[in-house]
Design an enzyme around this catalytic site. Sequence first.
Site, PDB file in Angstrom:
ATOM      1  N   VAL A   6       7.860  -5.571  -6.925  1.00 51.58           N
ATOM      2  CA  VAL A   6       7.223  -5.501  -8.238  1.00 51.58           C
ATOM      3  C   VAL A   6       7.247  -4.106  -8.844  1.00 51.58           C
ATOM      4  O   VAL A   6       6.835  -3.926  -9.983  1.00 51.58           O
ATOM      5  CB  VAL A   6       5.765  -6.004  -8.189  1.00 51.58           C
ATOM      6  CG1 VAL A   6       5.714  -7.480  -7.846  1.00 51.58           C
ATOM      7  CG2 VAL A   6       4.920  -5.185  -7.220  1.00 51.58           C
ATOM      8  N   TYR A   7       7.708  -3.102  -8.093  1.00 47.60           N
ATOM      9  CA  TYR A   7       7.775  -1.760  -8.649  1.00 47.60           C
ATOM     10  C   TYR A   7       8.900  -1.714  -9.681  1.00 47.60           C
ATOM     11  O   TYR A   7      10.084  -1.768  -9.336  1.00 47.60           O
ATOM     12  CB  TYR A   7       8.036  -0.719  -7.559  1.00 47.60           C
ATOM     13  CG  TYR A   7       6.904  -0.503  -6.576  1.00 47.60           C
ATOM     14  CD1 TYR A   7       5.684  -1.179  -6.680  1.00 47.60           C
ATOM     15  CD2 TYR A   7       7.046   0.393  -5.514  1.00 47.60           C
ATOM     16  CE1 TYR A   7       4.653  -0.978  -5.764  1.00 47.60           C
ATOM     17  CE2 TYR A   7       6.021   0.608  -4.598  1.00 47.60           C
ATOM     18  CZ  TYR A   7       4.834  -0.081  -4.730  1.00 47.60           C
ATOM     19  OH  TYR A   7       3.820   0.131  -3.818  1.00 47.60           O
ATOM     20  N   SER A   8       8.502  -1.644 -10.944  1.00 46.41           N
ATOM     21  CA  SER A   8       9.464  -1.601 -12.058  1.00 46.41           C
ATOM     22  C   SER A   8      10.433  -2.773 -12.004  1.00 46.41           C
ATOM     23  O   SER A   8      11.639  -2.625 -12.239  1.00 46.41           O
ATOM     24  CB  SER A   8      10.225  -0.271 -12.076  1.00 46.41           C
ATOM     25  OG  SER A   8       9.331   0.810 -12.236  1.00 46.41           O
ATOM     26  N   ASP A   9       9.902  -3.949 -11.667  1.00 45.27           N
ATOM     27  CA  ASP A   9      10.695  -5.194 -11.662  1.00 45.27           C
ATOM     28  C   ASP A   9      11.951  -5.079 -10.797  1.00 45.27           C
ATOM     29  O   ASP A   9      13.023  -5.566 -11.166  1.00 45.27           O
ATOM     30  CB  ASP A   9      11.092  -5.593 -13.088  1.00 45.27           C
ATOM     31  CG  ASP A   9       9.891  -5.909 -13.957  1.00 45.27           C
ATOM     32  OD1 ASP A   9       8.928  -6.509 -13.431  1.00 45.27           O
ATOM     33  OD2 ASP A   9       9.897  -5.546 -15.147  1.00 45.27           O
TER      34      ASP A   9
END
Length: 347
Positions: free
Chosen positions: A61-64
Amino acid sequence: MELRRLGRSGLHVPALSFGAGTFGGSGPLFGAWGDTGAAQARRMVDIALDAGMSMFDTADVYSDGASEEVLGAAVKGRRDRVLLSTKAGLPVGEGANDAGSSRVHLTRAVEAALRRLGTDYIDLFQLHAFDARTPVEETLAVLDDLVRAGKIRYTGASNYAGWQLQKSLDAADRLGRQRFAAHQVYYSLVGRDYEWELMPLGIDQGVGALVWSPLGWGRLTGRIRRGSPVPEGSRLHRTAQFGPPVEDEALYRVVDVLDELSAETGRSVPQIAINWLLRRPTVASVIVGARDEEQLRQNLGAVGWELDAEQVARLDRASAKTAPYPYYPYERQEGFARLNPPAVAAA
């Protein structure tokens, strides 16, 4: 850099790990942390490896997913020198199977992470949050299958409550499944809730702590002082609503002592705050991030020296907070304390 055993596992990890949340930064949260591209990320990996910081932590989920992609590009050609840690389980889409710890989602998540990281195995794969909808038996089974397939080496959890972690460990023991070696947790001088239940559990069950946000969501950078507004450039202006709350007076008490110790030791406020954490029971590695090379080098200065016992005691007193029930009787009533010595004494 010191290497520490991760819980009861056979894996040894560096005392400091690199958090890649700044890599590829986008969106209201991760965009405020940083937007490091592949070239700069590779340079920062160079600096980290030269210092012995060989573990790099990220999440889908870090920057998609961009964080995993940039990290993968940055470690290309030296995979055998690094430990890659990533997480999955938080929503990555609107579909019913786009979140959680089901067989469907975790299988997809691991395959996607392997592709973005440019590797055929993940050293440490962690569940980013507890999934109350999926039986822990199903979750443990798919993790076990992924280990047996060679796609992940060790497993862990992140942000679990005590009962959720213990339920998972008990099920793993009962079923003969892979046991969590790590619990990635929030822990700092202005956020010591980890000590009330999760630390004693980690000691008893042999689960190592990987600490995120060791500077209290940016509050212990040395830029926030009593009687002064939050500096204009602080990311707290944009991200405070996402992080753990801290009462102003509690923060200032800690910062006052950190300033005193900085003057005494010649070390920066962040270095002292991180060094304090490295002395705590169960802590295997503290995850530090950096927007640029200078910040990374500053964070690396948190190791290679130690606060003395009196300095640690001052920080302990300044950051102490009364525990909630049912924990406070063990601090204040002699009978309870005799039966349940503090976690620090049990380590």
